[in-house]
Design an enzyme around this catalytic site. Structure first.
Site, PDB file in Angstrom:
ATOM      1  N   GLU A  47       0.871  -1.191   0.000  1.00 46.59           N
ATOM      2  CA  GLU A  47       0.000   0.000   0.000  1.00 46.59           C
ATOM      3  C   GLU A  47       0.902   1.233   0.000  1.00 46.59           C
ATOM      4  O   GLU A  47       1.925   1.244   0.702  1.00 46.59           O
ATOM      5  CB  GLU A  47      -0.842  -0.026   1.296  1.00 46.59           C
ATOM      6  CG  GLU A  47      -1.667   1.224   1.553  1.00 46.59           C
ATOM      7  CD  GLU A  47      -2.287   1.248   2.974  1.00 46.59           C
ATOM      8  OE1 GLU A  47      -1.680   0.674   3.913  1.00 46.59           O
ATOM      9  OE2 GLU A  47      -3.360   1.846   3.134  1.00 46.59           O
ATOM     10  N   ASN A 115      -6.990   6.141  -1.793  1.00 46.44           N
ATOM     11  CA  ASN A 115      -5.927   5.188  -1.471  1.00 46.44           C
ATOM     12  C   ASN A 115      -6.171   3.993  -2.397  1.00 46.44           C
ATOM     13  O   ASN A 115      -7.124   3.249  -2.222  1.00 46.44           O
ATOM     14  CB  ASN A 115      -6.043   4.794   0.006  1.00 46.44           C
ATOM     15  CG  ASN A 115      -4.884   3.940   0.484  1.00 46.44           C
ATOM     16  OD1 ASN A 115      -4.153   3.366  -0.322  1.00 46.44           O
ATOM     17  ND2 ASN A 115      -4.726   3.836   1.787  1.00 46.44           N
ATOM     18  N   LYS A 131      -9.519   1.871  -1.829  1.00 48.64           N
ATOM     19  CA  LYS A 131      -9.795   1.365  -0.471  1.00 48.64           C
ATOM     20  C   LYS A 131     -11.116   1.881   0.074  1.00 48.64           C
ATOM     21  O   LYS A 131     -11.319   3.095   0.141  1.00 48.64           O
ATOM     22  CB  LYS A 131      -8.645   1.799   0.436  1.00 48.64           C
ATOM     23  CG  LYS A 131      -8.621   1.217   1.826  1.00 48.64           C
ATOM     24  CD  LYS A 131      -7.382   1.765   2.538  1.00 48.64           C
ATOM     25  CE  LYS A 131      -7.100   1.114   3.852  1.00 48.64           C
ATOM     26  NZ  LYS A 131      -5.914   1.729   4.488  1.00 48.64           N
ATOM     27  N   GLU A 156      -5.903   8.850   7.585  1.00 47.66           N
ATOM     28  CA  GLU A 156      -6.437   8.440   6.277  1.00 47.66           C
ATOM     29  C   GLU A 156      -7.778   9.097   5.987  1.00 47.66           C
ATOM     30  O   GLU A 156      -8.094   9.406   4.850  1.00 47.66           O
ATOM     31  CB  GLU A 156      -6.558   6.915   6.200  1.00 47.66           C
ATOM     32  CG  GLU A 156      -5.214   6.247   6.102  1.00 47.66           C
ATOM     33  CD  GLU A 156      -5.331   4.828   5.576  1.00 47.66           C
ATOM     34  OE1 GLU A 156      -5.969   4.619   4.543  1.00 47.66           O
ATOM     35  OE2 GLU A 156      -4.774   3.932   6.218  1.00 47.66           O
ATOM     36  N   CYS A 191      -4.784  -3.088   3.077  1.00 47.61           N
ATOM     37  CA  CYS A 191      -4.497  -3.005   4.506  1.00 47.61           C
ATOM     38  C   CYS A 191      -5.667  -3.337   5.426  1.00 47.61           C
ATOM     39  O   CYS A 191      -5.980  -4.488   5.632  1.00 47.61           O
ATOM     40  CB  CYS A 191      -3.905  -1.646   4.847  1.00 47.61           C
ATOM     41  SG  CYS A 191      -3.141  -1.661   6.480  1.00 47.61           S
ATOM     42  N   ASN A 216       0.240  -0.987   5.459  1.00 48.88           N
ATOM     43  CA  ASN A 216       1.107  -0.186   6.331  1.00 48.88           C
ATOM     44  C   ASN A 216       0.495  -0.307   7.716  1.00 48.88           C
ATOM     45  O   ASN A 216      -0.493   0.360   8.016  1.00 48.88           O
ATOM     46  CB  ASN A 216       1.068   1.293   5.942  1.00 48.88           C
ATOM     47  CG  ASN A 216       1.882   1.631   4.714  1.00 48.88           C
ATOM     48  OD1 ASN A 216       3.020   2.075   4.812  1.00 48.88           O
ATOM     49  ND2 ASN A 216       1.295   1.461   3.551  1.00 48.88           N
TER      50      ASN A 216
END
Ligand code: CDT
Length: 343
Positions: A47, A115, A131, A156, A191, A216
């Site tokens: 990622e 993302n 994502k 995020e 993730c 991550n």
């Protein structure tokens, strides 16, 4: 008949905020070259593989967090396969005959931030996934930085919109294609998605044979995650690595697929510890290969997609054994609703 394909997780270690993008890309290309020497067909990068994991707060100055112009330097603009920040990697992959899965921060032409990860074969993007777990409820992280500048956070929610692609499996022409099965069926997630059975079942229900996951994952975040600030970081590290392996092994098995997980790991800027443990996992749930370091490392295995078949036809034959009349709550209720108290 065996349907063999050689796959690799290309784990990437520490990348600092001030790392030169060209140097980082050169590290990814070096991993790709190692894969080429070992006859690998598919390499899975992490990622946000091209830069430091910028959504973390520690190690980023205020201006970086709050100034949209400065922030945009972390995102890839325009079609990913033509983007000069990553095209040399795709060119090398084409030369070596290797397919690439890679995660990056995406800025769309109409100004949206996601993302994202893409699957690229011979310079063509076969599939893209954005994502979904950056939603207002499930997101990893927060929108506003903590008051304590030393406190590790992942912003995020601030930097990405929730993805709009959903979990769409796709076919990949190449090795392991045969008359009976057609081309291998693959799926991508990013993730935090790997912690949610819903992400996996989406792919299980499309007959996925390989699920790819870049991540991550920080291991010590008392303020963000609510574990004790006095906890021994070494203990917390083992717990968080354990969660990663539990999720990967269990969900890979219960969806009768192989999986490849690839970490961006190490201590970015010397402060932000993120776990390694990149894996290749068998449909039976056991780990076939796992990284040994928290640095750049290629984890390789030859897998036979035919080994998904027994579980797909027996234990996890969804068409035969799922009882959706009992699963309505899963698609109609978001949060917990407890049964009434007795007294
Ligand atoms: N990148 C990512 O999704 N990380 C999350 C942890 C974020 S901590 C608030 C993960 O599930 O690993």
């Amino acid at each position: 008949m065996p349907r063999k394909i050689k796959v690799a997780a290309a784990q990437v270690g520490r990348v600092d905020t001030d790392a030169d993008r060209k140097d980082t890309l050169a590290r990814l290309i070096a991993l790709l070259e190692q894969a080429g020497q070992q006859g690998v067909n598919l390499v899975v990068f992490p990622e946000i593989a091209l830069t430091t994991f910028f959504p973390r707060m520690v190690g980023l100055d205020d201006d970086m967090v709050n100034n949209p112009e400065k922030l945009d330097m972390w995102y890839e603009k325009g079609p990913i396969v033509e983007n000069p920040n990553v095209k040399p990697l795709f060119d090398k992959a084409t030369e070596l005959g290797i397919d690439v899965h890679i995660g990056y921060a995406e800025l769309t032409e109409d100004g949206k931030h996601y993302n994202t990860c893409s699957y690229v074969k011979a310079g063509k993007e076969l599939a893209k996934y954005r994502k979904v777990r950056c939603t207002k409820t499930h997101l990893p992280g927060f929108s506003e930085p903590f008051a304590n500048p030393e406190s590790e956070n992942h912003l995020e929610k601030r930097y990405f919109l929730p993805g709009d692609t959903g979990f769409q499996a796709f076919r990949v022409p190449g090795p392991a294609t045969d008359e009976e099965h057609g081309e291998p069926i693959m799926g991508m997630m990013i993730c935090n998605d790997r912690r949610w059975p819903e992400s996996w079942r989406n792919y299980g229900l499309q007959g996925a044979e390989i699920v790819m996951v870049g991540y991550n994952t920080p291991f010590f975040q008392p303020e963000a995650l609510g574990h004790g600030p006095d906890e021994d970081p070494e203990v917390r590290k083992k717990i968080v690595e354990g969660h990663h392996l539990l999720c990967m092994q269990a969900h890979t098995h219960t969806n009768a697929t192989f999986s490849i997980s690839s970490a961006r790991c190490g201590y970015d800027n010397g402060v932000s510890g993120m776990i390694g443990s990149s894996t290749i996992i068998h449909p039976e749930g056991h780990i076939i290969a796992i990284s040994k370091t928290w640095d750049d490392e290629l984890v390789v295995a030859e897998i036979d997609l035919d080994e998904c078949k027994r579980l797909q036809e027996k234990t996890f034959n969804f068409g035969k054994h799922r009882r959706i009349e009992h699963y309505q709550r899963l698609a109609t209720q978001t949060g917990v609703v407890k049964p009434p108290r007795v007294a």
